[in-house]
Design a protein around this motif. Structure first.
Motif, PDB file in Angstrom:
ATOM      1  N   LEU A 212     -53.245 -18.811 -20.381  1.00 56.31           N
ATOM      2  CA  LEU A 212     -54.043 -18.113 -19.374  1.00 56.31           C
ATOM      3  C   LEU A 212     -53.279 -18.001 -18.060  1.00 56.31           C
ATOM      4  N   MET A 213     -52.596 -19.068 -17.668  1.00 52.85           N
ATOM      5  CA  MET A 213     -51.817 -19.042 -16.428  1.00 52.85           C
ATOM      6  C   MET A 213     -50.704 -17.997 -16.510  1.00 52.85           C
ATOM      7  N   LEU A 214     -50.000 -17.941 -17.633  1.00 46.38           N
ATOM      8  CA  LEU A 214     -48.935 -16.943 -17.788  1.00 46.38           C
ATOM      9  C   LEU A 214     -49.490 -15.529 -17.792  1.00 46.38           C
ATOM     10  N   ARG A 215     -50.622 -15.333 -18.449  1.00 48.40           N
ATOM     11  CA  ARG A 215     -51.239 -14.010 -18.479  1.00 48.40           C
ATOM     12  C   ARG A 215     -51.571 -13.538 -17.061  1.00 48.40           C
ATOM     13  N   LYS A 216     -52.128 -14.434 -16.255  1.00 47.51           N
ATOM     14  CA  LYS A 216     -52.453 -14.087 -14.866  1.00 47.51           C
ATOM     15  C   LYS A 216     -51.187 -13.821 -14.055  1.00 47.51           C
ATOM     16  N   GLU A 217     -50.172 -14.652 -14.265  1.00 48.65           N
ATOM     17  CA  GLU A 217     -48.916 -14.468 -13.544  1.00 48.65           C
ATOM     18  C   GLU A 217     -48.258 -13.133 -13.927  1.00 48.65           C
ATOM     19  N   PHE A 218     -48.238 -12.816 -15.215  1.00 47.86           N
ATOM     20  CA  PHE A 218     -47.654 -11.555 -15.668  1.00 47.86           C
ATOM     21  C   PHE A 218     -48.411 -10.362 -15.085  1.00 47.86           C
ATOM     22  N   ALA A 219     -49.731 -10.441 -15.049  1.00 51.54           N
ATOM     23  CA  ALA A 219     -50.533  -9.354 -14.481  1.00 51.54           C
ATOM     24  C   ALA A 219     -50.197  -9.159 -13.008  1.00 51.54           C
ATOM     25  N   SER A 220     -50.004 -10.239 -12.291  1.00 54.94           N
ATOM     26  CA  SER A 220     -49.642 -10.161 -10.879  1.00 54.94           C
ATOM     27  C   SER A 220     -48.273  -9.515 -10.699  1.00 54.94           C
ATOM     28  N   VAL A 221     -47.306  -9.918 -11.509  1.00 59.47           N
ATOM     29  CA  VAL A 221     -45.963  -9.335 -11.432  1.00 59.47           C
ATOM     30  C   VAL A 221     -46.019  -7.855 -11.771  1.00 59.47           C
TER      31      VAL A 221
ATOM     32  N   ARG B 271     -48.419  -5.793 -11.263  1.00 59.44           N
ATOM     33  CA  ARG B 271     -48.967  -5.077 -10.103  1.00 59.44           C
ATOM     34  C   ARG B 271     -47.951  -5.001  -8.963  1.00 59.44           C
ATOM     35  N   GLN B 272     -47.287  -6.107  -8.673  1.00 55.10           N
ATOM     36  CA  GLN B 272     -46.397  -6.181  -7.515  1.00 55.10           C
ATOM     37  C   GLN B 272     -45.066  -5.471  -7.744  1.00 55.10           C
ATOM     38  N   LYS B 273     -44.546  -5.543  -8.959  1.00 58.47           N
ATOM     39  CA  LYS B 273     -43.213  -5.001  -9.244  1.00 58.47           C
ATOM     40  C   LYS B 273     -43.255  -3.612  -9.867  1.00 58.47           C
ATOM     41  N   GLY B 274     -44.426  -3.042 -10.012  1.00 56.50           N
ATOM     42  CA  GLY B 274     -44.523  -1.668 -10.460  1.00 56.50           C
ATOM     43  C   GLY B 274     -44.414  -1.443 -11.948  1.00 56.50           C
ATOM     44  N   GLY B 275     -44.807  -2.395 -12.744  1.00 55.45           N
ATOM     45  CA  GLY B 275     -44.867  -2.148 -14.182  1.00 55.45           C
ATOM     46  C   GLY B 275     -44.004  -3.080 -15.008  1.00 55.45           C
ATOM     47  N   ILE B 276     -43.831  -2.666 -16.244  1.00 56.47           N
ATOM     48  CA  ILE B 276     -43.182  -3.513 -17.247  1.00 56.47           C
ATOM     49  C   ILE B 276     -41.718  -3.787 -16.915  1.00 56.47           C
ATOM     50  N   ASN B 277     -41.021  -2.841 -16.307  1.00 51.05           N
ATOM     51  CA  ASN B 277     -39.607  -3.061 -15.973  1.00 51.05           C
ATOM     52  C   ASN B 277     -39.440  -4.198 -14.978  1.00 51.05           C
ATOM     53  N   GLY B 278     -40.349  -4.299 -14.028  1.00 50.25           N
ATOM     54  CA  GLY B 278     -40.311  -5.405 -13.072  1.00 50.25           C
ATOM     55  C   GLY B 278     -40.549  -6.741 -13.750  1.00 50.25           C
ATOM     56  N   LEU B 279     -41.487  -6.764 -14.693  1.00 51.64           N
ATOM     57  CA  LEU B 279     -41.768  -7.994 -15.435  1.00 51.64           C
ATOM     58  C   LEU B 279     -40.563  -8.398 -16.272  1.00 51.64           C
ATOM     59  N   ILE B 280     -39.944  -7.450 -16.945  1.00 56.30           N
ATOM     60  CA  ILE B 280     -38.767  -7.751 -17.763  1.00 56.30           C
ATOM     61  C   ILE B 280     -37.638  -8.298 -16.897  1.00 56.30           C
ATOM     62  N   GLN B 281     -37.458  -7.727 -15.709  1.00 56.19           N
ATOM     63  CA  GLN B 281     -36.424  -8.212 -14.785  1.00 56.19           C
ATOM     64  C   GLN B 281     -36.682  -9.667 -14.403  1.00 56.19           C
ATOM     65  N   ILE B 282     -37.901  -9.985 -14.058  1.00 54.23           N
ATOM     66  CA  ILE B 282     -38.265 -11.366 -13.686  1.00 54.23           C
ATOM     67  C   ILE B 282     -38.018 -12.316 -14.853  1.00 54.23           C
ATOM     68  N   LEU B 283     -38.419 -11.935 -16.060  1.00 54.98           N
ATOM     69  CA  LEU B 283     -38.226 -12.796 -17.229  1.00 54.98           C
ATOM     70  C   LEU B 283     -36.747 -13.009 -17.524  1.00 54.98           C
ATOM     71  N   LYS B 284     -35.934 -11.968 -17.362  1.00 55.11           N
ATOM     72  CA  LYS B 284     -34.480 -12.110 -17.562  1.00 55.11           C
ATOM     73  C   LYS B 284     -33.889 -13.085 -16.551  1.00 55.11           C
ATOM     74  N   GLN B 285     -34.349 -13.018 -15.305  1.00 46.92           N
ATOM     75  CA  GLN B 285     -33.859 -13.932 -14.276  1.00 46.92           C
ATOM     76  C   GLN B 285     -34.208 -15.378 -14.617  1.00 46.92           C
ATOM     77  N   ARG B 286     -35.393 -15.587 -15.148  1.00 48.28           N
ATOM     78  CA  ARG B 286     -35.833 -16.947 -15.499  1.00 48.28           C
ATOM     79  C   ARG B 286     -35.024 -17.544 -16.649  1.00 48.28           C
ATOM     80  N   THR B 287     -34.601 -16.688 -17.562  1.00 50.30           N
ATOM     81  CA  THR B 287     -33.890 -17.200 -18.745  1.00 50.30           C
ATOM     82  C   THR B 287     -32.383 -17.222 -18.557  1.00 50.30           C
ATOM     83  N   ALA B 288     -31.898 -16.705 -17.429  1.00 50.51           N
ATOM     84  CA  ALA B 288     -30.444 -16.694 -17.176  1.00 50.51           C
ATOM     85  C   ALA B 288     -29.932 -18.078 -16.815  1.00 50.51           C
TER      86      ALA B 288
END
Length: 70
Positions: free
Chosen positions: A42-51, A53-70
């Motif tokens: 649930l926490m991740l779902r809420k965090e992803f929804a926030s990202v 909204r803030q980053k303008g869609g799925i590409n922003g979310l993918i960028q954040i996830l790539k940064q976390r796994t680097a």
């Protein structure tokens, strides 16, 4: 399947941790972990929804996830 556990650490009270498992091709996989009643899924779902909204869609979310796994 729900597995209820208590995690003990010296000098502190036990912490409740509940694991949700699902059978997949004959093996069990953890699909969620709740610590003291707070669901990680649930926490991740809420965090992803926030990202999203803030980053303008799925590409922003993918960028954040790539940064976390680097």
């Amino acid at each position: 399947i729900l597995v209820r556990t208590r995690v003990r650490n010296s000098g502190s009270n036990p912490i409740r941790a509940d694991w949700r498992l699902r059978a997949n091709e004959g093996q069990f996989q953890i699909i969620d972990l709740s610590v003291e009643g707070i669901s990680m899924a649930l926490m991740l779902r809420k965090e992803f929804a926030s990202v999203l909204r803030q980053k303008g869609g799925i590409n922003g979310l993918i960028q954040i996830l790539k940064q976390r796994t680097a």
